[in-house]
Design an enzyme around this catalytic site. Sequence first.
Site, PDB file in Angstrom:
ATOM      1  N   HIS A 196      -4.010  17.091  -1.832  1.00  0.00           N
ATOM      2  CA  HIS A 196      -3.211  16.555  -0.729  1.00  0.00           C
ATOM      3  C   HIS A 196      -2.251  15.514  -1.280  1.00  0.00           C
ATOM      4  O   HIS A 196      -2.639  14.660  -2.078  1.00  0.00           O
ATOM      5  CB  HIS A 196      -4.132  15.902   0.320  1.00  0.00           C
ATOM      6  CG  HIS A 196      -3.401  15.164   1.404  1.00  0.00           C
ATOM      7  ND1 HIS A 196      -3.297  13.789   1.433  1.00  0.00           N
ATOM      8  CD2 HIS A 196      -2.722  15.624   2.485  1.00  0.00           C
ATOM      9  CE1 HIS A 196      -2.609  13.435   2.498  1.00  0.00           C
ATOM     10  NE2 HIS A 196      -2.242  14.519   3.150  1.00  0.00           N
ATOM     11  N   HIS A 244       6.366  10.345  -0.078  1.00  0.00           N
ATOM     12  CA  HIS A 244       5.681  10.272   1.203  1.00  0.00           C
ATOM     13  C   HIS A 244       6.618   9.560   2.167  1.00  0.00           C
ATOM     14  O   HIS A 244       6.844   8.360   2.051  1.00  0.00           O
ATOM     15  CB  HIS A 244       4.354   9.513   1.049  1.00  0.00           C
ATOM     16  CG  HIS A 244       3.426   9.719   2.199  1.00  0.00           C
ATOM     17  ND1 HIS A 244       2.329   8.933   2.422  1.00  0.00           N
ATOM     18  CD2 HIS A 244       3.410  10.645   3.184  1.00  0.00           C
ATOM     19  CE1 HIS A 244       1.686   9.355   3.489  1.00  0.00           C
ATOM     20  NE2 HIS A 244       2.330  10.395   3.967  1.00  0.00           N
TER      21      HIS A 244
END
Length: 614
Positions: free
Chosen positions: A149, A195
């Site tokens: 992830h 991110h």
Amino acid sequence: MGSYKKDKHRPSPLPESSNSNKDEMGSYNYKMFNLFNRKFKITEAEPPKDVKQLFSKFSNGGSHMAADQLRRFLVLHQDELDCTLADAQKIVEEVINRRHHLTRYSRHSLNLDDFFHFLLYDDLNGPITSQVHNDMTAPLAQYFIYTGHNSYLTGNQLSSDCSEVPIVKALQRGVRVIELDLWPGSAKDEILVLHGRTLTTPVPLIKCLKSIRDYAFASSPYPVIITLEDHLTPELQAKVAEMVTQTFGGMLYYPESDSLLQFPSPESLKHRIIISTKPPKEYLESSGIKRKGPLSPGGRNSSEEEDEASGIPCHTAELEADDRSDSDQDDVDLTDCDNKSGQLGAPAYKRLITIHAGKPKGCLKDALKVAADKVRRLSLSEQELEKAAATNGTDVVRFTQNNILRIYPKGTRITSSNYKPLVGWMHGAQMIAFNMQGYGKSLWLMHGMFRANGGCGYLKKPDFLLEKGPNNEVFDPKTKLPVTKTLNVKVYLGDGWRLDFSHTHFDSYSPPDFYTKVYIVGVPADAAKRKTKIIEDNWSPAWNEEFTFPLTVPELALLRVEVQEYDISDKDDFGGQTCLPVLDLRPGIRSVPLHDKKGEKLKNVRLLMGFQFV
């Protein structure tokens, strides 16, 4: 240890300071309160009673064990049925060479001490099968897949650096699914991996792609899946398509049609890279969204939550509210892109996608409906999985028989911690996405699960998760099952700490007081914990304790082992850990290497353990 044999395979003890606390007679000196010394003799690990009896039995009571006798031991006691006389001879030669530095012509048999040391060499006598042994010709949906992830993050989810380095480390460990979040850079045609809406520093997409190309098959020949979450215009999607095709060349797998009736197999995709993301059409259909949203809780960018929540917000009012806010906060404004650029970018980008990730509308039950004309990937957060397991468990199992389900950490895990993976595995979820930098017990379980099947990153799911009954019924994870196997585990002894740690690492005043904890982690009915006694003041503790674990679902059971050093006045010290897939355990007496908290193998520390199934 005065009598200890030194060789390249067994390093000498760590160097002491100039006023060495180890004397020439094989003992350690510990200074008490700077007033007086305590001297402790170093004792070498000795063969347990079981080892002595086995040596006597298979050597016919002699002082040496020849290659043919060793073969009988390996076949009859260690259950290595395919062991040949040539295999046994190679082991004899290797052990003698390591211990005595003699050529194969000097000795042709093992004495008791040689035999004992052979059992302690984990590369010759490891605890699990080291070869791929599952059927690898079934569709991808029939496998658990080692999944990362936010694979580019070096640390936490809010402010750590983005880099290709953690991608390389993951691939070297055997991870087969790499996740990349794509965002436009400030320069034209610049595509970054980061991110979104956090303080994480970006890394260029091309760096990540080249690293994947170079390390994809460093540890396994089976396919690498790249899951893309893109926040790009059609023009930049076209640029991604160009970068991907140029970087991977012949390694890239192109699907034969837009809608696959079933996924290809890992065997057919060896040394190939495949792409999974949402087709561009779905981005274009939501192109009217203009508003830029604030940072979502936990630093998870809101469009990622929208993409991954997969439109299943009908459990509670809270989820419905989350979904509305996510839809209002998409970061990409596509209304200003002309139709021509969209038409040019979409086909090239869409052509790359083998595993389509959709965003179904409506309730959970609708999202889990199985289509007759195509297979797809669906993503749920860990909380959504828990709710799905509680209310629609059999629907999840049915969906995962042909489609792929990906589970990802909840957004509040800003420290990159992980969740318990067993719920997902019990329901057939193939991709349990983990933060590979989120060290801790959950990640130890993930490491352990994917040590199975030769560490290739793909594990065939148990038959009960794939079967259908006469009335099309599927396995219900809530069903109480009978015990089908019993695992006996014997913890004989441990060794190697004094070679990997300073003599005062565990205790400033005396040698360590070690004990071992043994766990079964699996379905709730199989969960168990046992603990050995504490062996005081000993660098090579011998416990010789046996534990029995009845198992209802051995296919999903993991044996977790952790050594602790007892401290009467403070928290016990960590002495090493490992996690092993139960069904891949090799029967007999085995050397079990231990790992540090990050999952890296300690150089010398190992346990001698016995495994038996009844």
